[in-house]
Scaffold this motif. Sequence first.
Motif, PDB file in Angstrom:
ATOM      1  N   SER A  62       0.834  -1.201   0.000  1.00 52.64           N
ATOM      2  CA  SER A  62       0.000   0.000   0.000  1.00 52.64           C
ATOM      3  C   SER A  62       0.867   1.250   0.000  1.00 52.64           C
ATOM      4  O   SER A  62       0.564   2.238  -0.649  1.00 52.64           O
ATOM      5  N   ALA A  63       1.977   1.202   0.722  1.00 55.37           N
ATOM      6  CA  ALA A  63       2.830   2.390   0.811  1.00 55.37           C
ATOM      7  C   ALA A  63       3.589   2.630  -0.489  1.00 55.37           C
ATOM      8  O   ALA A  63       3.631   3.743  -1.010  1.00 55.37           O
ATOM      9  N   LEU A 122       2.748   4.788  -6.809  1.00 55.84           N
ATOM     10  CA  LEU A 122       3.072   5.933  -7.656  1.00 55.84           C
ATOM     11  C   LEU A 122       3.727   7.033  -6.845  1.00 55.84           C
ATOM     12  O   LEU A 122       4.511   7.818  -7.350  1.00 55.84           O
ATOM     13  N   GLY A 123       3.389   7.089  -5.551  1.00 55.51           N
ATOM     14  CA  GLY A 123       3.968   8.108  -4.687  1.00 55.51           C
ATOM     15  C   GLY A 123       5.488   8.065  -4.704  1.00 55.51           C
ATOM     16  O   GLY A 123       6.148   9.100  -4.734  1.00 55.51           O
ATOM     17  N   TYR A 139      -5.443   9.118  -8.705  1.00 53.14           N
ATOM     18  CA  TYR A 139      -4.385   8.097  -8.670  1.00 53.14           C
ATOM     19  C   TYR A 139      -4.568   7.109  -9.823  1.00 53.14           C
ATOM     20  O   TYR A 139      -3.632   6.722 -10.501  1.00 53.14           O
ATOM     21  N   PHE A 187       1.365  10.965   2.286  1.00 57.16           N
ATOM     22  CA  PHE A 187       0.868  10.286   1.090  1.00 57.16           C
ATOM     23  C   PHE A 187       1.636   8.996   0.837  1.00 57.16           C
ATOM     24  O   PHE A 187       1.062   7.933   0.633  1.00 57.16           O
ATOM     25  N   THR A 188       2.960   9.095   0.881  1.00 60.05           N
ATOM     26  CA  THR A 188       3.771   7.940   0.504  1.00 60.05           C
ATOM     27  C   THR A 188       3.658   6.813   1.525  1.00 60.05           C
ATOM     28  O   THR A 188       3.780   5.640   1.191  1.00 60.05           O
ATOM     29  N   SER A 219       0.933   6.221   3.127  1.00 57.31           N
ATOM     30  CA  SER A 219      -0.508   5.923   3.164  1.00 57.31           C
ATOM     31  C   SER A 219      -1.138   6.235   4.511  1.00 57.31           C
ATOM     32  O   SER A 219      -2.117   5.583   4.898  1.00 57.31           O
TER      33      SER A 219
HETATM   34  N1  PHE Z   1       1.199   5.388  -0.524  1.00 54.54           N
HETATM   35  C1  PHE Z   1       0.709   5.266  -1.869  1.00 54.54           C
HETATM   36  C2  PHE Z   1       1.802   5.706  -2.821  1.00 54.54           C
HETATM   37  O1  PHE Z   1       2.815   6.198  -2.398  1.00 54.54           O
HETATM   38  C3  PHE Z   1      -0.546   6.044  -2.077  1.00 54.54           C
HETATM   39  C4  PHE Z   1      -1.604   5.791  -1.056  1.00 54.54           C
HETATM   40  C5  PHE Z   1      -2.048   6.808  -0.256  1.00 54.54           C
HETATM   41  C6  PHE Z   1      -2.130   4.519  -0.889  1.00 54.54           C
HETATM   42  C7  PHE Z   1      -2.983   6.585   0.727  1.00 54.54           C
HETATM   43  C8  PHE Z   1      -3.092   4.267   0.083  1.00 54.54           C
HETATM   44  C9  PHE Z   1      -3.501   5.287   0.884  1.00 54.54           C
HETATM   45  O2  PHE Z   1       1.663   5.583  -3.996  1.00 54.54           O
END
Ligand code: PHE
Length: 456
Positions: free
Chosen positions: A28-29, A32-33, A115, A236-237, A239
């Motif tokens: 999850s982490a 694309l981030g 996303y 964001f990265t 999550s």
């Molecule tokens: N962490 C994911 C990324 O870096 C994006 C994301 C954000 C996924 C929040 C789940 C919740 O791409």
Amino acid sequence: MVQSDTQRRSLHGQWSSRLTFILALSGSAVGLGNIWKFPYIAGVNGGGAFVLVYLVCVFVIGLPIMMSEILIGRRGRRNPIDTMRLLGEEEGGTKRWRVVGFLGVIASFLILSYYSVVAGWAVAYIFEGASGIFVDTDAVGVGEIFEELTGSWVTSGLWHTLFMVMTVFVVARGVKQGLERAVRILMPALIGLLLLLLGYSMIEGNFAEGVAFMFAPKFDELTSEGVLAALGHAFFTLSIGMGAVMAYGAYLPEETSIVATSFAVICIDTSIAILAGLVIFPIVFAYGLDPAEGPGLIFHSLPIAFGQLPGGTVIATVFFLLLTFAAWTSGIALMESPVAWLMESRGMGRPITAILIGTIIWAMGFLSILSFSALADFEFGWGTFFDNLDFLTSNIMLPLGGFAIAIFAGWIMCANSTSDELSMGVGRRYGMWRWFTRFVAPVAVMLVFLNAIGVI
Ligand code: PHE
């Protein structure tokens, strides 16, 4: 009465082992981030100093908040809204904390809507790469390929649709079954390929300039907006700040160590982002591209390398395939909390809930798609519709969500509950977590906000 988690069970089963949880959480982490967004916002914000602030945010704010989110999730064992309501009532005597879960669910909708559009580009590039179109194509040609894709709302709409279908498919089957198997293979493969590309960048790219750009801190180029972007991106990265980690924490077996898991996930996530930057910037400088060009950065830079490498067609295909998988495991995490919430509160079945939520998000996605074509010149607030959505979620909603989570875990939950979940007793390590969660993380988030709006 404070109930212990042993009395509560998740309605969706559990992860089968600690490794699976680490993989699911890093799935999850990492997305694309790390590979698309980190290099492009580091580029926009001048590199070095931004990267440093980002790293500080990840370890000082991100780590304690990630631990808090997992422990809240495991203790509540429900979707984020009900978990916050339940624990809020148990620990703080009010149901109002469910608002935090609710905002998180809204953030999931908003984030996944754009996303999926970018993930759709990654899917499209699997086929572009395989067609051999990048072979010996120069920077201008590579740019045209990207503009052709994003400039047509129909084409990017189709790829976005495909990505949403893939995501709904896994969520409909149940995260565990679909996800566990996938992440086990994909994560190591992604790292392997990034290392290979790193080799290319070191030999063929302008490695020295790339490294200097990323690590030489030029503080005069760092604006307060850049600091806010670094904070927002840390959330964001990882999550965090929106309940996605809480939702996954709800399926965590009791004996798994939250501390070790969080630390592992954060290290994996950060290494992949840094690795991506080290691959991309040397190529950017070697080919005279603009590091501050924005969301198209990786799509403009990497294909040049693929076009030059022996076997580049295969490497390009595999790379975008892995990027798609990385985005996929994140998209799944973004959908899980709204889906779990609707299922638990309305008693609806998983497949139908996934389809319903997926359709709403899919439709919202077209606003982002049009930001690159018909509505590209329609700017307000922080830029196009796409830019605004990104700013609102990453830079405002997630840090605020994280702030509330830290306050809840640090001040509202009693020390017995949290030390119990973290299985730390009352030792020094627990004291450190508590100190970071009560003071350091919330104060840091507030300072960055006050700085960004010009109060300090
Ligand atoms: N962490 C994911 C990324 O870096 C994006 C994301 C954000 C996924 C929040 C789940 C919740 O791409």
